[in-house]
Scaffold this motif. Structure first.
Motif, short mmCIF file in Angstrom:
data_model
loop_
_atom_site.label_atom_id
_atom_site.label_comp_id
_atom_site.label_asym_id
_atom_site.label_seq_id
_atom_site.Cartn_x
_atom_site.Cartn_y
_atom_site.Cartn_z
N VAL A 62 -22.71 14.23 -27.11
CA VAL A 62 -21.87 14.72 -28.20
C VAL A 62 -22.76 15.30 -29.29
CG1 VAL A 62 -20.14 14.09 -29.91
CG2 VAL A 62 -20.16 12.97 -27.68
N GLU A 97 -23.78 18.88 -28.78
CA GLU A 97 -22.76 19.86 -29.14
C GLU A 97 -22.67 20.03 -30.66
OE1 GLU A 97 -18.65 18.78 -28.85
OE2 GLU A 97 -18.46 20.43 -30.23
N ALA A 153 -25.02 19.52 -32.81
CA ALA A 153 -26.21 20.21 -33.31
C ALA A 153 -26.11 21.71 -33.07
CB ALA A 153 -27.45 19.64 -32.63
N ALA A 195 -15.40 33.05 -35.66
CA ALA A 195 -16.38 32.14 -35.06
C ALA A 195 -16.64 30.96 -35.98
CB ALA A 195 -17.69 32.89 -34.78
N VAL A 206 -14.57 29.52 -38.04
CA VAL A 206 -13.47 28.56 -37.96
C VAL A 206 -13.54 27.79 -36.63
CG1 VAL A 206 -10.97 28.32 -37.91
CG2 VAL A 206 -12.02 29.98 -39.46
N VAL A 207 -13.82 28.51 -35.55
CA VAL A 207 -13.88 27.85 -34.24
C VAL A 207 -15.01 26.82 -34.21
CG1 VAL A 207 -14.33 28.21 -31.79
CG2 VAL A 207 -12.85 29.80 -33.02
N CYS A 227 -14.07 23.73 -36.26
CA CYS A 227 -13.14 22.81 -35.58
C CYS A 227 -13.88 22.00 -34.53
CB CYS A 227 -12.00 23.60 -34.93
SG CYS A 227 -10.87 24.30 -36.12
N MET A 228 -14.81 22.65 -33.82
CA MET A 228 -15.53 21.94 -32.76
C MET A 228 -16.38 20.81 -33.32
SD MET A 228 -16.75 25.11 -30.38
CE MET A 228 -17.66 24.17 -29.16
N SER A 239 -14.65 17.77 -35.37
CA SER A 239 -14.04 16.73 -34.53
C SER A 239 -15.12 15.96 -33.77
CB SER A 239 -13.04 17.35 -33.56
OG SER A 239 -13.69 18.30 -32.74
N SER A 240 -16.13 16.67 -33.28
CA SER A 240 -17.14 15.98 -32.47
C SER A 240 -17.96 15.00 -33.28
CB SER A 240 -18.06 17.00 -31.81
OG SER A 240 -17.34 17.73 -30.86
N SER A 285 -16.43 12.00 -32.48
CA SER A 285 -16.71 11.54 -31.11
C SER A 285 -18.05 10.82 -31.02
CB SER A 285 -16.73 12.71 -30.13
OG SER A 285 -15.56 13.47 -30.25
N PRO A 297 -12.06 11.58 -33.03
CA PRO A 297 -12.32 13.01 -33.24
C PRO A 297 -11.16 13.73 -33.91
CG PRO A 297 -12.31 12.46 -30.88
CD PRO A 297 -12.30 11.17 -31.64
N ILE A 319 -29.72 13.65 -27.33
CA ILE A 319 -29.43 15.05 -27.64
C ILE A 319 -30.22 16.00 -26.75
CG2 ILE A 319 -31.13 14.99 -29.50
CD1 ILE A 319 -29.37 16.96 -31.03
N TYR A 361 -30.08 8.34 -31.86
CA TYR A 361 -28.71 8.15 -31.36
C TYR A 361 -28.72 7.20 -30.17
CZ TYR A 361 -23.94 9.76 -30.06
OH TYR A 361 -22.60 9.86 -29.76
N GLN A 409 -15.29 14.83 -24.18
CA GLN A 409 -16.12 16.03 -24.32
C GLN A 409 -15.84 17.03 -23.20
OE1 GLN A 409 -17.03 15.92 -27.56
NE2 GLN A 409 -18.83 17.04 -26.93
N PHE A 467 -14.27 20.63 -23.68
CA PHE A 467 -15.24 21.71 -23.80
C PHE A 467 -15.76 22.25 -22.48
CE2 PHE A 467 -15.75 19.38 -27.88
CZ PHE A 467 -15.17 20.36 -28.66
N PRO A 493 -12.72 26.42 -27.30
CA PRO A 493 -13.17 27.39 -28.30
C PRO A 493 -12.72 28.81 -27.98
CG PRO A 493 -15.01 26.05 -27.56
CD PRO A 493 -13.84 25.66 -26.74
N LEU A 538 -9.03 29.06 -28.84
CA LEU A 538 -8.87 29.05 -30.29
C LEU A 538 -9.29 30.40 -30.88
CD1 LEU A 538 -8.10 27.34 -32.73
CD2 LEU A 538 -10.44 26.52 -32.83
N PHE A 539 -10.40 30.93 -30.37
CA PHE A 539 -10.87 32.22 -30.85
C PHE A 539 -9.82 33.30 -30.61
CE2 PHE A 539 -13.23 36.07 -31.26
CZ PHE A 539 -14.30 35.79 -32.08
N LEU A 554 -6.83 32.74 -33.03
CA LEU A 554 -7.14 33.14 -34.41
C LEU A 554 -7.24 34.66 -34.50
CD1 LEU A 554 -9.75 30.39 -35.32
CD2 LEU A 554 -7.44 30.62 -36.20
#
Lengths: 401, 309
Positions: A128, A131, A133, A193, A195-196, A199-200, A203-204, A207, A226, B129, B153, B270, B274, B280, B283-284, B287
């Motif tokens: 998680v 993503e 980062a 981009a 906004v997208v 949102c990602m 929420s993450s 997570s 999330p 990560i 983490y 996840q 995703f 994404p 959503l793109f 929008l």
């Protein structure tokens, strides 16, 4: 055009700015100590408590409270509500500085700061954090791109660099001219981009703690974490704009922009109500209300978060009188901002209970100095940029719808 | 401007195609699957056999070239305090008095060796990560320092609170935890340092499936001396290190851990959100549609006063 942003050009070194500079200096010295003596030299972090306020406040809260950037971009640029344009640039500046300081905070917090680029090369798609980062990195660049037109507007045709740098004036002018021609055509892509990506990773961020079911207190550990993080980030966006615009306009003696801020918070009633319903519904379904009266630090922190951070400001906002009063609207929004801040601290610090060691953590003075130094640095830069670049609406300017 | 509009429409179209593609691909979002090795090596610790000599701690220090401890390994007063593995020691032995008495009414100690459990589906590896932590085919949860950025983490994720950190190293700190002597086992064909030195065979090294059989056989053949529980068979979805004990595990420092892998929930969320970046992209597209419907031309020229007025 409803907005008329101008550089404020007020006196910069006020007593408040000097106080900020003092805290920045104290923070800088502590950061130096961290890079000489190590994280252990300045912090109370341990095996049982690997994350402290640097993650809870600098990173997690920093990201949440920068949500004004993408929520206002959505409102004005995607929904086309130009009425709200006067608050776009301040919100964008807050977001840009917020994310910049999130990265600075991470550089201090991670053990191998010089290796911060490695996630670009070594991918772990199951992580998680990976993503988060990636999104934060891309979004930070999106924010810088969204901010570029402000630089173009200020400097195009007026580049005059000091001393020998003057030779580069022509080059700079050409770059600005190029940006001026290209940016308007591609900006729509970066706005969507932004906004997208927001949102990602908003929420993450929630997570992140799902992997630690035995550590996070059940009042916060829920599979919908999330969703709660996303909804609270969207909710806090406009209140953060009110909070920060009111502070800035009061301190710089500008038009308080109440004509814009009051209607902006109408939607907050719905969003905050949704967040409240989700929190309470989650608590009822999982039966975690059994903890509510056990008097532990976690429970008390949860109650403060719920009552002062959500319920009280929600009831306040229901009243149109509150929404029209600059002072009371500011209080309501400050409570919402504080509630989201406390929620992030609760999830990452207060609610985190190591199952074996029962290790107690309270941030050291040095940890706090670094965090306070970063917040002061953010406010200092905000004021600096608002003073010399066209960000805030001009004082006394008539705001036409 | 016309060009601009065309590009915009094209991109929205592409996003729309993405939406359609993602919808048909939704069946490709699989249920969560374990990535555990089928039959890794493991280690069975029999708490009834351990005599608390701390030879394993010493062997671990030698084999892994860890710093010398403040008190020597033959100093058993160290056992008076409960310890945890830390950045200077991958494994420690603790002494408990869970209440059993011998024929002379003396309390009988139980010694518990603590180290990384080498989970089958390690939360630390899922969290990492950069993928610096990985579960190897031979069972070891391996740490690759060359990838690590020090985000810690893994330490948040580990349900057993095992990974420690070199907090006092300012520039090149490492995550420190038992390596299961990965290189020694894999390349030199030797036993892990601690297993090889144990004078009472409290540790049995072998395939995890065999170890589970041995563990259950020992419990079955002497049910009076063992509680009927192999710690690590199901804990955290199964671990490469297994324990059997004569006293209930919660009385000798073992914590309750969920029996499902801790990685399942986060990884499921996840991947369902995703995989193929479908959300994404959707959503793109959405929008983009909204922007086109409500925003109009001037919206793409925001932040740019010149062209708007």
């Amino acid at each position: 055009m409803s907005a008329n942003p101008q550089a404020i050009r007020a006196k910069f070194w006020t007593p408040g700015v000097l106080v900020m500079a003092f805290f920045m200096a104290a923070g800088a010295v502590t950061v130096l100590a961290r890079f000489i003596g190590g994280i252990g030299y300045v912090s109370n972090l341990s095996t049982a408590r690997p994350w402290g306020i640097w993650i809870g406040i600098d990173v997690a809260s920093g990201v949440a409270l920068a949500a004004g950037g993408f929520t206002t971009a959505f409102l004005a640029h995607i929904l086309g509500r130009h009425y709200y344009e006067p608050v776009i640039r301040p919100a964008l500046l807050t977001a840009m500085l917020g994310y910049t300081f999130v990265v600075l905070g991470l550089i201090v917090d991670i053990g191998r700061s010089w290796a911060i680029w490695k996630p670009l090369v070594y991918w772990n798609p199951h992580s998680v954090l990976f993503e988060v980062a990636m999104c934060v990195m891309f979004y930070l660049n999106v924010l810088y791109i969204e901010f570029l037109p402000i630089l173009v507007e200020q400097f195009k045709g007026r580049v005059k660099m000091p001393g020998p740098l003057a030779a580069l004036d022509g080059v700079a002018e050409n770059l600005l001219g190029l940006a001026d021609r290209i940016l308007p055509r591609i900006m729509w892509f970066f706005i969507i981009a932004g906004v997208v990506l927001s949102c990602m990773h908003q929420s993450s961020l929630g997570s992140l703690m799902l992997i630690a079911p035995t550590k996070l207190h059940p009042l916060w550990y829920t599979p919908i974490l999330p969703l709660l993080f996303l909804v609270s980030a969207v909710t806090v966006g406009y209140p953060m704009v009110v909070f920060e615009t009111t502070l800035a306009t009061a301190s710089l003696k500008l038009d308080p922009e109440m004509k814009i801020l009051s209607p902006l918070t109408r939607i907050t009633i719905f969003l905050l109500g949704t967040y409240l319903a989700l929190k309470i519904g989650d608590m009822v379904i999982r039966g975690t209300y059994v903890y509510l009266l056990d008097g532990t630090a976690q429970t008390n922190a949860f109650l403060v978060e719920m009552i002062c951070g959500i319920i009280i400001p929600w009831i306040m906002l229901l009243s149109p009188a509150v929404r029209r009063s600059r002072r009371r609207l500011f209080i309501a929004c400050a409570l919402i901002v504080g509630g989201v801040l406390l929620n992030r601290i609760n999830v990452f610090v207060v609610g985190y209970r190591p199952p074996v060691s029962e290790n107690y953590y309270f941030p050291s003075i040095s940890e706090m100095l670094i965090t306070i130094g970063f917040i002061s640095g953010l406010m200092f830069l905000y004021r600096f940029i608002a003073t010399y670049l066209p960000v805030l609406n001009r004082p006394g300017q008539e705001v036409s719808a | 401007m016309e060009l601009n509009r065309r590009v915009f429409l094209k991109c929205i179209g592409a996003a729309g195609a993405g939406v359609a593609g993602a919808a048909t691909d939704s069946t490709a979002v699989h249920a969560w699957e374990s990535r555990a090795p089928a039959d890794p090596l493991g280690c069975l610790v029999d708490l009834n056999r351990c005599i608390g000599c701390r030879k394993c701690e010493q062997a671990c220090q030698t084999v892994n070239k860890l710093p010398q401890p403040e008190q020597p390994f033959d100093d058993l007063t160290v056992l008076d305090k409960k310890r945890r593995p830390d950045e200077r020691a991958y494994t420690v032995v603790n002494r408990y008095y869970p209440g059993r008495r011998d024929e002379r009414d003396q309390l009988v100690p139980t010694f518990v060796k603590v180290q990384c459990m080498h989970c089958q589906d390690p939360a630390c590896a899922s969290a990492c990560i950069v993928g610096a932590l990985t579960k190897k085919e031979n069972g070891a949860v391996y740490y690759d320092i060359s990838k690590c950025i020090g985000c810690r983490y893994c330490m948040v994720a580990c349900p057993f609170e095992i990974p420690a950190y070199e907090y006092h190293n300012p520039v090149t700190p490492r995550v420190m935890k038992c390596t299961f002597c990965y290189e020694r086992v894999e390349n030199e064909g030797k036993l892990p340092g601690c297993v090889g030195i144990c004078p009472v065979e409290a540790m049995t090294f072998g395939r995890r499936s065999n170890l589970l059989k041995i563990a259950k056989k020992r419990i079955e053949s002497d049910p009076g001396s063992y509680v009927n529980h192999v710690y690590g068979e199901h804990e955290a979805g199964g671990t490469s290190w297994l324990y059997i004990s004569g006293v209930p595990f919660d009385r000798v420092g073992f914590i309750q851990v969920p029996h499902r892998p801790l990685t399942e929930l986060a990884e499921t969320i996840q991947s369902s959100l995703f995989s193929y970046l479908w959300s994404p992209i959707v959503l793109f597209g959405m929008l983009g549609g909204i922007m086109r419907a409500f925003g109009g031309k001037s919206d793409r020229d925001i932040n740019h006063k010149g062209e708007e007025s």
